[in-house]
Design an enzyme around this catalytic site. Structure first.
Site, mmCIF file in Angstrom:
data_model
loop_
_atom_site.group_PDB
_atom_site.id
_atom_site.type_symbol
_atom_site.label_atom_id
_atom_site.label_comp_id
_atom_site.label_asym_id
_atom_site.label_seq_id
_atom_site.Cartn_x
_atom_site.Cartn_y
_atom_site.Cartn_z
ATOM 1 N N LYS A 12 0.831 -1.225 0.000
ATOM 2 C CA LYS A 12 0.000 0.000 0.000
ATOM 3 C C LYS A 12 0.855 1.261 0.000
ATOM 4 O O LYS A 12 0.572 2.221 -0.704
ATOM 5 C CB LYS A 12 -0.895 0.018 1.244
ATOM 6 C CG LYS A 12 -2.141 -0.828 1.116
ATOM 7 C CD LYS A 12 -2.991 -0.658 2.361
ATOM 8 C CE LYS A 12 -4.101 -1.709 2.378
ATOM 9 N NZ LYS A 12 -4.783 -1.739 3.677
ATOM 10 N N ARG A 13 1.916 1.255 0.817
ATOM 11 C CA ARG A 13 2.735 2.468 0.943
ATOM 12 C C ARG A 13 3.602 2.697 -0.293
ATOM 13 O O ARG A 13 4.224 3.737 -0.449
ATOM 14 C CB ARG A 13 3.600 2.390 2.204
ATOM 15 C CG ARG A 13 2.787 2.561 3.484
ATOM 16 C CD ARG A 13 3.661 2.461 4.711
ATOM 17 N NE ARG A 13 4.094 1.097 4.963
ATOM 18 C CZ ARG A 13 5.098 0.775 5.776
ATOM 19 N NH1 ARG A 13 5.778 1.731 6.398
ATOM 20 N NH2 ARG A 13 5.424 -0.486 5.971
ATOM 21 N N LEU A 14 3.627 1.703 -1.192
ATOM 22 C CA LEU A 14 4.326 1.866 -2.466
ATOM 23 C C LEU A 14 3.368 2.313 -3.565
ATOM 24 O O LEU A 14 3.702 2.232 -4.748
ATOM 25 C CB LEU A 14 4.970 0.534 -2.878
ATOM 26 C CG LEU A 14 6.381 0.271 -2.392
ATOM 27 C CD1 LEU A 14 6.812 -1.129 -2.782
ATOM 28 C CD2 LEU A 14 7.355 1.281 -2.961
ATOM 29 N N GLN A 15 2.162 2.736 -3.163
ATOM 30 C CA GLN A 15 1.164 3.218 -4.126
ATOM 31 C C GLN A 15 0.810 2.146 -5.161
ATOM 32 O O GLN A 15 0.810 2.388 -6.372
ATOM 33 C CB GLN A 15 1.660 4.496 -4.819
ATOM 34 C CG GLN A 15 2.017 5.601 -3.832
ATOM 35 C CD GLN A 15 2.721 6.771 -4.489
ATOM 36 O OE1 GLN A 15 2.676 6.952 -5.700
ATOM 37 N NE2 GLN A 15 3.403 7.574 -3.690
ATOM 38 N N ASN A 228 9.220 -1.017 1.431
ATOM 39 C CA ASN A 228 7.827 -0.798 1.837
ATOM 40 C C ASN A 228 7.306 0.567 1.421
ATOM 41 O O ASN A 228 6.098 0.760 1.328
ATOM 42 C CB ASN A 228 7.685 -0.924 3.358
ATOM 43 C CG ASN A 228 7.856 -2.359 3.817
ATOM 44 O OD1 ASN A 228 7.115 -3.241 3.398
ATOM 45 N ND2 ASN A 228 8.839 -2.595 4.669
#
Length: 246
Positions: A12-15, A228
Site C-alpha cells: 500500500k505504501r508503495l502506491q 515498503n
C-alpha cells in the site's frame, strides 16, 4: 535445501493501486524486486522453491515463470500464516528450508549460502540471520539472556522502550528444519498489536520446546533493507546502482 519466498504483499505504501502492481513486481533499476531475490538463491532448484503469492498473484506467476511452486495466501494474516500456505509442498520433506522475503533485493547470494553453512555447522533446528545496526530500522529485536543465548524476537511495534534500545535486529531470513517449522506454525496465535500470525514467534516456540536456535550475524548492514515505501525503493535503487559500478 529448499526455499520459501514470501511474495504475497500488496505494498500500500508503495502506491500499488497507482502502479497496478503487487509489491514484489515493483521495479528497482529496471528489474522487479523479486527477480533480484530469485537470482540470489539460484543455487536452490526452481522446483524446490515455493513462492507464496497473494495480491495480484497471477501477475507474479506470469512475470516470474520458470518451474517454481506457488502457494496462495488469499487473506493477509501475517508472515506465519503465509508460510503455513506452503506446507502442502513439504509434507514428505525432512530437510532444511530457507525462508526469505521477495521484497528484499539487496541480500547477496553469498549471504544466503553463509547462513545455510552456519545452520549446518551449528547443527541447529533454526538459524536466524541478524545484523547489528546503530540506527535500527523498524525491525524486530533479538532478545538474549545474561549468557548471550537468544530467548525471543520481539517485533518493533510490540517492543518495550527498553527493548527498543537493542540494536541487534532480526532481518527476516531463516533456515528451519522443515518438520519442526510446520509443527511450530500450528502453535502460533495472533495475540499482538497487529492481530497477525508472526513467523518471528516460531523461534521462541522452538526454544521453549528445547530445540536449538542459532543466530548468524552479517556485517554488511546495507543488505538488510526491504522495500515498503517510495523512499525505501529509492534507497535500494541507489545501493544497487553503486554495486553495478563496482
Amino acid at each position: 535445501m529448499k526455499a520459501i519466498v514470501l511474495a504475497a504483499g500488496k505494498g500500500k505504501r508503495l502506491q500499488s493501486e497507482k502502479f497496478n502492481l503487487p509489491k514484489v513486481l515493483r521495479n528497482a533499476c529496471g528489474k522487479p524486486l523479486i527477480s533480484y531475490v530469485l537470482d540470489n538463491i539460484k543455487f536452490i532448484k526452481q522446483e524446490d522453491t515455493c513462492i507464496v503469492v497473494g495480491y495480484k498473484k497471477e501477475m507474479v506467476q506470469e512475470a516470474v515463470g520458470g518451474n517454481y511452486l506457488y502457494a496462495s495466501q488469499d487473506e493477509q494474516l501475517g508472515t506465519g500464516h503465509a508460510v503455513m500456505m506452503a506446507e502442502p509442498f513439504f509434507k514428505d520433506y525432512d530437510g532444511d528450508i530457507l525462508v526469505l522475503y521477495g521484497d528484499m533485493p539487496l541480500f547477496r547470494e553469498e549471504t544466503y549460502k553463509r547462513i545455510i553453512e552456519a545452520h549446518a555447522r551449528e547443527n541447529a533446528d533454526c538459524t536466524i540471520l541478524t545484523a547489528v545496526v546503530e540506527n535500527p530500522p523498524d525491525y524486530g529485536r533479538i532478545i538474549r539472556d545474561a549468557d548471550g543465548r537468544i530467548i525471543d524476537i520481539v517485533e518493533k511495534r510490540d517492543c518495550t522502550p527498553e527493548q527498543l534500545k537493542i540494536n541487534e535486529l532480526n532481518v527476516g531470513v531463516y533456515v528451519f528444519r522443515s518438520k519442526l517449522l510446520f509443527e511450530s506454525l500450528k502453535k502460533l496465535d495472533n495475540n499482538n498489536n497487529q492481530r497477525e500470525y508472526y513467523l518471528t514467534d516460531v523461534p521462541k516456540i522452538l526454544i521453549q520446546g528445547g530445540k536449538k536456535v542459532a543466530c548468524f550475524t552479517i556485517d554488511s548492514s546495507d543488505e538488510i533493507y526491504g522495500v515498503n515505501t517510495m523512499e525505501e525503493l529509492e534507497f535500494c535503487e541507489n545501493i544497487l546502482k553503486s554495486r553495478n559500478k563496482q
